[in-house]
Design a protein around this motif. Sequence first.
Motif, PDB file in Angstrom:
ATOM      1  N   ASN A 185       0.885  -1.302   0.189  1.00 52.71           N
ATOM      2  CA  ASN A 185      -0.235  -0.170   0.126  1.00 52.71           C
ATOM      3  C   ASN A 185       0.555   1.403  -0.079  1.00 52.71           C
ATOM      4  O   ASN A 185       0.221   2.383   0.233  1.00 52.71           O
ATOM      5  CB  ASN A 185      -0.736  -0.109   1.036  1.00 52.71           C
ATOM      6  N   ARG A 186       2.033   1.186  -0.177  1.00 50.69           N
ATOM      7  CA  ARG A 186       2.915   2.312  -0.279  1.00 50.69           C
ATOM      8  C   ARG A 186       2.769   3.508  -1.497  1.00 50.69           C
ATOM      9  O   ARG A 186       2.832   4.617  -0.705  1.00 50.69           O
ATOM     10  CB  ARG A 186       4.007   1.897  -0.622  1.00 50.69           C
ATOM     11  N   TYR A 191      -0.388   5.424   3.955  1.00 50.97           N
ATOM     12  CA  TYR A 191       1.579   4.650   4.586  1.00 50.97           C
ATOM     13  C   TYR A 191       2.084   5.659   4.227  1.00 50.97           C
ATOM     14  O   TYR A 191       3.006   5.167   5.198  1.00 50.97           O
ATOM     15  CB  TYR A 191       1.280   3.695   3.122  1.00 50.97           C
TER      16      TYR A 191
END
Length: 226
Positions: A185-186, A191
């Motif tokens: 989910n960067r 995030y």
Amino acid sequence: PEVIYLAGIIDRTPSSIAMRLVNFASVDPFHQNRGIAGLSGGKKQVEPIWKEFIDNKEDLLFESEKILAEKESVSIDKKFAHMLIGIENLVGESKTREVKVRVNQSVFRQIVLANYSSKCAISGIDVPELLVASHIIPWSKNEKERLNPENGICLSSMYDKAFDKGLIGLKLDHSIVISEKLRSNRIKPYYKQFFAPLEKLKIASPQKYLPKPEFLEYHLDVVFMK
């Protein structure tokens, strides 16, 4: 203040309480490993108590809280009423068992929060209502170590959940490792805000009880999502 308070409710002098605590230090491996000898003069009196407690924390911690409540002229149920909501209809052994579990969890939380100066070891949040005494080895997986402060880390609710579910872990040097599932989910804003800054960050050092290496290894091997 705690020594003075305890002395008052059991009709002893603060100096006598302090001396007995230093007697206990003489048989406490934590202090021995620090090179603190304590006062060995009372060793014969305190060593049997120490050995009984250290091998039976769950029962004796609860018993000590019951005795303390009696000295404070309050029942254990009233003293921990905020922890016992929802079990009003339980009776007999079922209620006794649940009261014991919740009281011990409350005391464990007090110890762990104090160990981290009532701050999240990751974010520094210092609002008690947002803090959790997070178990390294889950409560259900190791009965013997449930109440060991070396098995607890003070975390805010979000990071506690992430740690509990294995989305984040701790290496033996106390640096944070992020699971690939979470890292997927960067590109998402949350995030970048809440998790990207954690990469290679170390948790805050506790005042006394460091996370036990064996417990961290268990979490990495069993709980953490590799």
